[in-house]
Design an enzyme around this catalytic site. Sequence first.
Site, mmCIF file in Angstrom:
data_model
loop_
_atom_site.group_PDB
_atom_site.id
_atom_site.type_symbol
_atom_site.label_atom_id
_atom_site.label_comp_id
_atom_site.label_asym_id
_atom_site.label_seq_id
_atom_site.Cartn_x
_atom_site.Cartn_y
_atom_site.Cartn_z
ATOM 1 N N LYS A 9 43.920 67.674 55.045
ATOM 2 C CA LYS A 9 43.973 68.352 53.811
ATOM 3 C C LYS A 9 44.551 67.428 52.809
ATOM 4 C CE LYS A 9 46.480 72.062 52.422
ATOM 5 N NZ LYS A 9 46.952 73.335 52.188
ATOM 6 N N SER A 25 27.948 64.823 45.912
ATOM 7 C CA SER A 25 29.139 64.299 46.785
ATOM 8 C C SER A 25 30.564 64.453 46.049
ATOM 9 C CB SER A 25 28.944 63.201 47.666
ATOM 10 O OG SER A 25 28.869 62.006 46.238
ATOM 11 N N TYR A 58 29.767 66.442 50.688
ATOM 12 C CA TYR A 58 30.259 65.373 51.587
ATOM 13 C C TYR A 58 31.070 64.237 51.140
ATOM 14 C CZ TYR A 58 26.253 63.051 49.583
ATOM 15 O OH TYR A 58 25.279 62.658 48.726
ATOM 16 N N ALA A 74 25.779 68.416 40.922
ATOM 17 C CA ALA A 74 25.819 69.804 40.710
ATOM 18 C C ALA A 74 27.488 70.264 40.559
ATOM 19 C CB ALA A 74 25.017 70.730 41.675
ATOM 20 N N ALA A 75 28.119 69.749 41.800
ATOM 21 C CA ALA A 75 29.659 70.132 41.868
ATOM 22 C C ALA A 75 30.343 69.532 40.734
ATOM 23 C CB ALA A 75 30.137 69.655 43.140
#
Length: 127
Positions: A9, A25, A58, A74-75
Amino acid sequence: MYRTMMAGKLHRATVTEANLNYVGSITIDEDLLDAVGMLANEKVQIVNNNNGARLETYIIPGKRGSGVICLNGAAARLVQEGDKVIIISYQMMSDQEAKSHQPKVAVLDDQNKIEQMLGQEPAHTIL
């Protein structure tokens, strides 16, 4: 039985860029990837602390030492430059492995430099 466990993390990473017109990505500084055991093309979950959005994408490795955290495609609609995000990778493992597994957690500063490495989730708030 296999369980899906947190493997690594990046905690409180600062988004340095959001690039809508790039193929999807997340680009992450390769030094940060190494610190928490994440790999190129690995699926990750991203949680935006500013707006609560959650997404999966990813990894594309970014320039070492650059501190880059760039949401692509799109993120990019779900983040803004300066947002704080949590980037989480997961690993499947047996019950036996899971009992002794220690995820790698890097707490980042505002420039995406590692401030602290944790072997597991802290039981306290990190600001």
